[in-house]
Design an enzyme around this catalytic site. Structure first.
Site, PDB file in Angstrom:
ATOM      1  N   ARG A 234      14.309 -53.588  24.187  1.00  0.00           N
ATOM      2  CA  ARG A 234      14.353 -52.733  22.997  1.00  0.00           C
ATOM      3  C   ARG A 234      12.988 -52.054  22.849  1.00  0.00           C
ATOM      4  NH1 ARG A 234      18.988 -52.846  23.292  1.00  0.00           N
ATOM      5  NH2 ARG A 234      20.578 -53.515  21.809  1.00  0.00           N
ATOM      6  N   GLU A 263      14.405 -43.645  19.720  1.00  0.00           N
ATOM      7  CA  GLU A 263      15.298 -43.087  20.737  1.00  0.00           C
ATOM      8  C   GLU A 263      16.172 -42.025  20.084  1.00  0.00           C
ATOM      9  OE1 GLU A 263      17.553 -46.083  22.804  1.00  0.00           O
ATOM     10  OE2 GLU A 263      15.737 -47.135  23.365  1.00  0.00           O
ATOM     11  N   HIS A 282      17.942 -45.186  28.183  1.00  0.00           N
ATOM     12  CA  HIS A 282      18.694 -46.383  27.737  1.00  0.00           C
ATOM     13  C   HIS A 282      20.014 -46.531  28.505  1.00  0.00           C
ATOM     14  CE1 HIS A 282      19.272 -49.244  24.077  1.00  0.00           C
ATOM     15  NE2 HIS A 282      19.808 -49.756  25.183  1.00  0.00           N
TER      16      HIS A 282
END
Ligand code: NAD
Length: 307
Positions: A234, A263, A282
């Site tokens: 993360r 993000e 991601h």
């Protein structure tokens, strides 16, 4: 049952969605704000979400019909668990569906940095293969006998360790959950020792209040200047401002980041242009096999809850 942000798992793709469709879930709507989410959850019993932040205020306004929130993923730091508990709403996640894919990506980053693959490719693109001696100057080394530090030796961390051991790497782990390893090349150590000795550090702990910014100015300073940090867990595990500074000043050698904070990153984020930073958007969870597994496990979770 409503599926928030279903588009994120490519609901319209060729994946087999029959197990979810059998439960009555068919959606391609993209929710963009809390008001739309509240409209969508009216009269629903089960809310599936793919990474949509479900904070305290939002959950407090959920109708009494909602009994279960189901995260369509492993990390569930986007859901306010206390608010859900206070409303009597159960919460579940889908652990393990993308273990192989995330571990594979972490190993890919390690091997890329060891061979400077992306850097060499950029050099070829720039000079059409004409400057061979320059290519020899970029780092290219074997990973065997190098030290890999794993922060969070859970499901994904252990899968990375398995592959790293097959590559002949030594492994150091830091995890508050005590673990015993039969293999003498895997050692549980303190965070400080892991930071000081590792050639590669890979983050596999969840994002919690205790792990937020676990990599910061002070912990970066303990790392070797030749070491690489890899984050497939993360974004906020790393203080990104501190990392950028460390990369610019040669405090560490490089960073491989599948996750960022925020993000998507802002377009002027210096990481985009840095030679010693490699970014992916991601993608760890996103292998085709993982997404199919995710669909099956989501259906099983819902069936188990209903039963
Ligand atoms: P897991 O729960 O099996 O393992 C997490 C491990 O971290 C546990 O062993 C736990 O004890 C340890 N841990 C907890 N607090 C820690 C701390 N302060 N310091 C060090 N270790 C600590 O979870 P997992 O399935 O291995 O997944 C790990 C994380 O990977 C998830 O939380 C998620 O955020 C992330 N993830 C990312 C992607 C992606 O697409 N990039 C996909 C899936 C999961």
């Amino acid at each position: 049952i409503v599926f928030l942000n279903a588009t994120k798992i490519d609901f319209d793709s060729n994946l087999d969605f029959s197990s979810l469709r059998d439960l009555g879930i068919l959606t391609n709507y993209v929710e963009s704000n809390d008001k739309e989410i509240l409209e969508r959850v009216q009269d629903q019993n089960i809310v599936i979400t793919k990474e949509i932040p479900l904070g305290k205020e939002l959950i407090e306004q959920f109708p009494p019909s909602v009994k279960l929130i189901c995260e369509a993923g492993t990390g569930f730091n986007n859901i306010d668990l206390e608010a859900a508990a206070n409303k009597g709403i159960a919460v579940c996640n889908v652990p393990g569906y993308s273990t192989e894919g995330v571990a594979q990506l972490a190993i890919t980053y390690i091997l890329n940095f060891a061979s400077s693959m992306i850097k060499q490719q950029r050099m070829i693109q720039q000079d059409n293969y004409s400057n061979f001696t320059e290519y020899l100057k970029v780092p290219h080394f074997e990973v065997q006998e190098k030290y890999l530090g794993i922060i969070g030796a859970g499901t994904i961390g252990m899968q990375v360790i398995k592959t790293a051991r097959a590559l002949g790497m030594n492994v150091l782990t830091y995890d508050p959950t005590p673990r015993q390893f039969e293999d003498s090349k895997i050692q549980a150590v303190t965070l400080e020792e892991l930071l000081q000795k590792s050639d590669f550090i890979s983050l596999h702990c969840p994002l919690t209040a205790g792990t937020r910014h676990i990599i910061n100015k002070d912990t970066l300073k303990l790392m070797k200047p030749t070491a690489f940090i890899i984050n497939t867990s993360r974004g906020p595990l790393i203080n990104e401002t501190d990392l950028i500074e460390a990369l610019q000043n040669g405090v560490i050698a490089g960073a491989g980041l599948d996750v960022q904070d925020p993000e998507p990153p802002s377009l002027d984020n210096p990481l985009f242009k840095m030679d010693n930073a490699v970014l992916t958007p991601h993608i760890g969870w996103r292998c085709i096999e993982s997404r199919q597994r995710l669909v099956e496990l989501l259906s099983k979770n819902i069936e188990a809850f209903a039963n």
